[in-house]
Design a protein around this motif. Structure first.
Motif, PDB file in Angstrom:
ATOM      1  N   PHE A 106       0.821  -1.211   0.000  1.00 27.45           N
ATOM      2  CA  PHE A 106       0.000   0.000   0.000  1.00 27.45           C
ATOM      3  C   PHE A 106       0.857   1.263   0.000  1.00 27.45           C
ATOM      4  O   PHE A 106       0.516   2.265  -0.626  1.00 27.45           O
ATOM      5  N   LEU A 107       2.008   1.203   0.683  1.00 28.20           N
ATOM      6  CA  LEU A 107       2.924   2.340   0.651  1.00 28.20           C
ATOM      7  C   LEU A 107       3.388   2.618  -0.775  1.00 28.20           C
ATOM      8  O   LEU A 107       3.481   3.763  -1.213  1.00 28.20           O
ATOM      9  N   ARG A 108       3.678   1.554  -1.507  1.00 27.46           N
ATOM     10  CA  ARG A 108       4.116   1.713  -2.895  1.00 27.46           C
ATOM     11  C   ARG A 108       3.012   2.364  -3.735  1.00 27.46           C
ATOM     12  O   ARG A 108       3.274   3.258  -4.541  1.00 27.46           O
ATOM     13  N   ILE A 109       1.764   1.892  -3.553  1.00 28.92           N
ATOM     14  CA  ILE A 109       0.644   2.463  -4.316  1.00 28.92           C
ATOM     15  C   ILE A 109       0.455   3.939  -3.964  1.00 28.92           C
ATOM     16  O   ILE A 109       0.299   4.788  -4.849  1.00 28.92           O
ATOM     17  N   TRP A 154      -1.559   3.346 -10.893  1.00 21.85           N
ATOM     18  CA  TRP A 154      -2.042   2.261 -11.762  1.00 21.85           C
ATOM     19  C   TRP A 154      -0.895   1.640 -12.557  1.00 21.85           C
ATOM     20  O   TRP A 154      -0.883   0.440 -12.839  1.00 21.85           O
ATOM     21  N   LYS A 155       0.067   2.477 -12.916  1.00 15.51           N
ATOM     22  CA  LYS A 155       1.219   1.989 -13.675  1.00 15.51           C
ATOM     23  C   LYS A 155       2.016   0.983 -12.822  1.00 15.51           C
ATOM     24  O   LYS A 155       2.490  -0.040 -13.321  1.00 15.51           O
ATOM     25  N   TYR A 156       2.154   1.316 -11.527  1.00 21.54           N
ATOM     26  CA  TYR A 156       2.873   0.388 -10.644  1.00 21.54           C
ATOM     27  C   TYR A 156       2.097  -0.913 -10.471  1.00 21.54           C
ATOM     28  O   TYR A 156       2.668  -2.011 -10.562  1.00 21.54           O
ATOM     29  N   ILE A 157       0.775  -0.813 -10.247  1.00 16.44           N
ATOM     30  CA  ILE A 157      -0.051  -2.011  -9.987  1.00 16.44           C
ATOM     31  C   ILE A 157      -0.001  -2.984 -11.156  1.00 16.44           C
ATOM     32  O   ILE A 157       0.052  -4.199 -10.969  1.00 16.44           O
ATOM     33  N   THR A 158       0.023  -2.440 -12.387  1.00 15.49           N
ATOM     34  CA  THR A 158       0.014  -3.320 -13.560  1.00 15.49           C
ATOM     35  C   THR A 158       1.422  -3.677 -14.042  1.00 15.49           C
ATOM     36  O   THR A 158       1.572  -4.380 -15.035  1.00 15.49           O
ATOM     37  N   PHE A 169       5.270  -5.468 -13.814  1.00 17.93           N
ATOM     38  CA  PHE A 169       5.703  -6.824 -13.463  1.00 17.93           C
ATOM     39  C   PHE A 169       5.842  -6.983 -11.952  1.00 17.93           C
ATOM     40  O   PHE A 169       5.264  -7.882 -11.356  1.00 17.93           O
ATOM     41  N   PHE A 170       6.577  -6.054 -11.309  1.00 17.01           N
ATOM     42  CA  PHE A 170       6.798  -6.175  -9.869  1.00 17.01           C
ATOM     43  C   PHE A 170       5.526  -5.899  -9.075  1.00 17.01           C
ATOM     44  O   PHE A 170       5.331  -6.445  -7.988  1.00 17.01           O
ATOM     45  N   GLY A 171       4.653  -5.064  -9.626  1.00 16.87           N
ATOM     46  CA  GLY A 171       3.387  -4.785  -8.955  1.00 16.87           C
ATOM     47  C   GLY A 171       2.548  -6.049  -8.825  1.00 16.87           C
ATOM     48  O   GLY A 171       1.981  -6.340  -7.757  1.00 16.87           O
ATOM     49  N   ILE A 172       2.481  -6.822  -9.912  1.00 20.22           N
ATOM     50  CA  ILE A 172       1.698  -8.067  -9.897  1.00 20.22           C
ATOM     51  C   ILE A 172       2.339  -9.083  -8.948  1.00 20.22           C
ATOM     52  O   ILE A 172       1.665  -9.745  -8.166  1.00 20.22           O
ATOM     53  N   ILE A 173       3.664  -9.186  -9.028  1.00 17.47           N
ATOM     54  CA  ILE A 173       4.383 -10.113  -8.151  1.00 17.47           C
ATOM     55  C   ILE A 173       4.126  -9.753  -6.687  1.00 17.47           C
ATOM     56  O   ILE A 173       3.872 -10.632  -5.845  1.00 17.47           O
ATOM     57  N   ASP A 174       4.178  -8.446  -6.378  1.00 15.44           N
ATOM     58  CA  ASP A 174       3.977  -8.000  -4.997  1.00 15.44           C
ATOM     59  C   ASP A 174       2.588  -8.388  -4.499  1.00 15.44           C
ATOM     60  O   ASP A 174       2.422  -8.838  -3.356  1.00 15.44           O
ATOM     61  N   LEU A 175       1.589  -8.244  -5.374  1.00 16.37           N
ATOM     62  CA  LEU A 175       0.221  -8.603  -4.989  1.00 16.37           C
ATOM     63  C   LEU A 175       0.098 -10.111  -4.774  1.00 16.37           C
ATOM     64  O   LEU A 175      -0.472 -10.579  -3.776  1.00 16.37           O
ATOM     65  N   MET A 176       0.685 -10.867  -5.707  1.00 13.18           N
ATOM     66  CA  MET A 176       0.594 -12.327  -5.621  1.00 13.18           C
ATOM     67  C   MET A 176       1.279 -12.883  -4.382  1.00 13.18           C
ATOM     68  O   MET A 176       1.000 -14.001  -3.953  1.00 13.18           O
ATOM     69  N   SER A 177       2.230 -12.118  -3.824  1.00 13.65           N
ATOM     70  CA  SER A 177       2.963 -12.640  -2.671  1.00 13.65           C
ATOM     71  C   SER A 177       2.182 -12.453  -1.363  1.00 13.65           C
ATOM     72  O   SER A 177       2.545 -13.030  -0.342  1.00 13.65           O
TER      73      SER A 177
END
Lengths: 269, 269, 269, 269
Positions: free
Chosen positions: B70-73, B80-84, B86-94
């Protein structure tokens, strides 16, 4: 007295006199034979047949290396520098275990430490030719270190990922009892060692393994490529001949065969 | 407020401040420890001995990574660019698997997804030095991709052909129960893994295997050769020094040692 | 008489006449067939089925090679030089075992010596094209020898160290019965052969093995890198075209395509 | 009529029109699916569950490829040249087995021949990019062929020698039942496959094996070195840019960036 010390120093530490080279060669043989003793002692039939011989040999080599160790300390101009150097520590570690064994029960641990005696073999690197060649290799390894670290990072991540995946795909009965166990299997597979003590049983597991093998088979090319490039550079720069400079007009002659400066006619070095 | 956001952005996403580097190093350790937790939890004896510890650690890391996510967002100028990314998706999946586990029964599937946490390790690539080295390797891999694809096409055809052949030569009792099974054997053989769970039994099968092994042993040279050439190129161009251009007459000086422009005498940068 | 000897010498030792090449090709087939006989004789079912055939073939080839051996001695201008040459000794060793077998009981030892017959296959190297190619390889191997020796020194030390370590870590029940046995395991592992006849059982043993495999997987890059660099050099210098020198003014023309000297206009060779 | 034939010819044989590329892509999928059918049919559980489906698919693909085969013959300007070409023979071989199977009992032999269908996959090489890349690899392989032949000669001699030696050292109970069997073991060892179905048992056998493994581990560097050098050359010459020649004064401009001839000022092509 001072002169004797200097002569002994040149014999023990140097390799530029016939006596110095002779000392090093005898020492190398002593190291090899002492290691051989440790190795053969581990064979039960030998140990049972000649218990006295092994004990004698161990003390023989220990006393020999102890004498050598003290000679090195006595003849070195700055003894403390030798004692704290890489070879100084190795030399001490190769004699200590036997003495410690007098006071404590002979433990397995001491045997491992005695294996350090082997590291003394690297003294061979002092012998002319080999030193140069190993320097070329070490220089290439150093330069490619960062790339190799990145490569190992990728391999370890891959192995961890594969291990977790196979732990889930194959049930525990098939040998994949935990993730660490599966990681061990993944390393055995990726490095193409393939003991076969753990092997995939299910169809999906075999499919994943096949992909892992093909990956392992391909990425072995990466460290080879990295090292080849760096060795190539290291060899080239070690082969690089001196550049010719005219002593009178300072012209830089690129042609290695030139004997006279083509600008002023002075003879080149 | 805006300034705090900018400062946090530099700490969280950047590596050019001491605080930014510190944040990344702590994060890397957190990732490594969280992965270690997943790995150790799979060992039965540990899982049985400390059930509470593992549950605590999992929630500890999940909440930590949720806060980070959430800090990153919040600090990113274009969330939105961060969320979509590569690392944004990985961070969510973790972090997702642990929350999903609250509602559903703890399934094995979630464990695999948690293994994705491992991919976050690649954040290390942001750390200066390693980024450059991995770019050289990635660039070499990209350039040699078409050749590697052709090579893999040949290997797969070979493996399919060998598999079919061995399925016919060896009877089903010898372990070659179907063509897919035989292809698995062919891959194990060609990549020189050699588990030994399936091995040829008949004389003809052994002969064909021998030929296959010698082929596999030789063609491993092909990807190595391809990659070595491309790595060599990539290293060279990354080492290539900047070109000197005269600031007054724009002359391109090829000699890296030159200090003055040889056309107009201006001092070179 | 002298002329006949010279003609025979050119046929038997030379490859520059059609008859000389024909002689060599027939000889190569004879060598291959004689080796095939030794190999097939070792298969029990063949040995039992055709005992007479194998005895006949062995004597046939022995007598053939004996005649060839004496022809070589008779036609060579300096017979003693031939007899003491590498191929002279190999030629003698390929016929002796059968004769010795007449006087002594047929021992297993003689069979090994008969395998030396195979070394005669290297006569193929005399056949034009192959000689050149193998010279390039031999030259590259010679140049990289010191580096390869250093590399092998490191590998052997590593293997000895790993062997001693694993002997202590794994108990004797797990197959690591002595240090030599452990060293055998270490070599099987480091070279990625991985039979699986001895494999680590304990967790610590598996961890050490994993590290050993990753090391083995990486250092295979070292000899490859060394050899690639030297082969590259050897190929380059073997490809190096002759330098053009003007016959009238001795100008060295670097351009291989030039047909006339650009200094005095003389036609270049 | 003639025009239709020409249009069809461009679609079927060419790849320079959208329709031609589309035809090739559909054909590639058909080939892949037909091979997949053969592979899956070999799995007993599938064969028993859907006997009709496999028979239907086999006839479907056979008729499809038969239509394609006759279209190729009809549209080719010189049909006989196509029929006797490499791909012409492969195309025929991929449809014949099914028809032969009508008259004879379905034999295992026909299945192997049907595997030849796979070779049609190489049609992919016609697709632009891949053709170029594979030409570079083929050219490198061709140039290094003589060296590879010499290398294989050495490997085969080594394997034969090792096989004979181990047959004598290890008794028949240890799995080394004949020289051919021992040669199979030697190949498994030298190529680092290491199934473990046959492994040395005696101390001497293990020592010889260790030496063999270290040799195998090292000489894998030779083909890699050879191929790397040749691939490097092939890549370089394929990358070599065209040489600029002035259209008015025929000056050869080495600088690839030049836009005007520096001798006469004409614009370069």
């Amino acid at each position: 007295m001072q002169k004797l010390k200097q002569t002994l120093y040149r014999i023990i530490f140097g390799t530029d006199t016939p006596a110095g080279r002779g000392f090093d060669v005898i020492l190398l043989w002593a190291i090899l034979l002492s290691v051989l003793t440790v190795v053969l002692e581990s064979v039960k039939s030998f140990r049972v047949a000649y218990p006295g011989t092994f004990q004698f040999l161990e003390w023989f080599f220990t006393i020999l290396f102890t004498v050598e160790y003290f000679l090195r300390i006595l003849t070195h101009p700055r003894p403390w520098k030798y004692i704290t150097s890489f070879f100084g520590i190795i030399d001490l570690m190769s004699i200590l275990p036997t003495y410690i064994g007098l006071f404590f029960l002979r433990s397995h641990f001491l045997l491992t430490v005695r294996a350090f005696r082997l590291l003394r073999i690297f003294r061979i690197l002092k012998l002319g030719r080999y030193m140069h060649e190993s320097q070329v290799l070490i220089s290439a390894l150093k330069k490619s270190m960062y790339k190799i670290v990145v490569f190992f990072g990728v391999v370890l991540t891959l192995v961890l990922f594969l291990g977790t995946l196979m732990y889930l795909v194959e049930s525990e009965q098939n040998g994949f009892t935990s993730i660490p166990q599966s990681i061990y299997w993944a390393i055995v597979t990726i490095t193409t060692v393939g003991y076969g003590d753990i092997a995939p049983v299910t169809v999906l597991g075999k499919f994943i393994s096949s992909v892992a093998m093909l990956i392992g088979y391909s990425i072995i090319a990466v460290p080879t490529g990295i090292l080849t490039v760096e060795i190539s550079d290291a060899v080239k720069s070690s082969k690089q001949e001196r550049q010719l400079v005219c002593p009178s007009c300072s012209y830089h002659e690129p042609d290695q065969e030139a004997r006279f400066c083509k600008k002023c006619g002075s003879e080149l070095e």
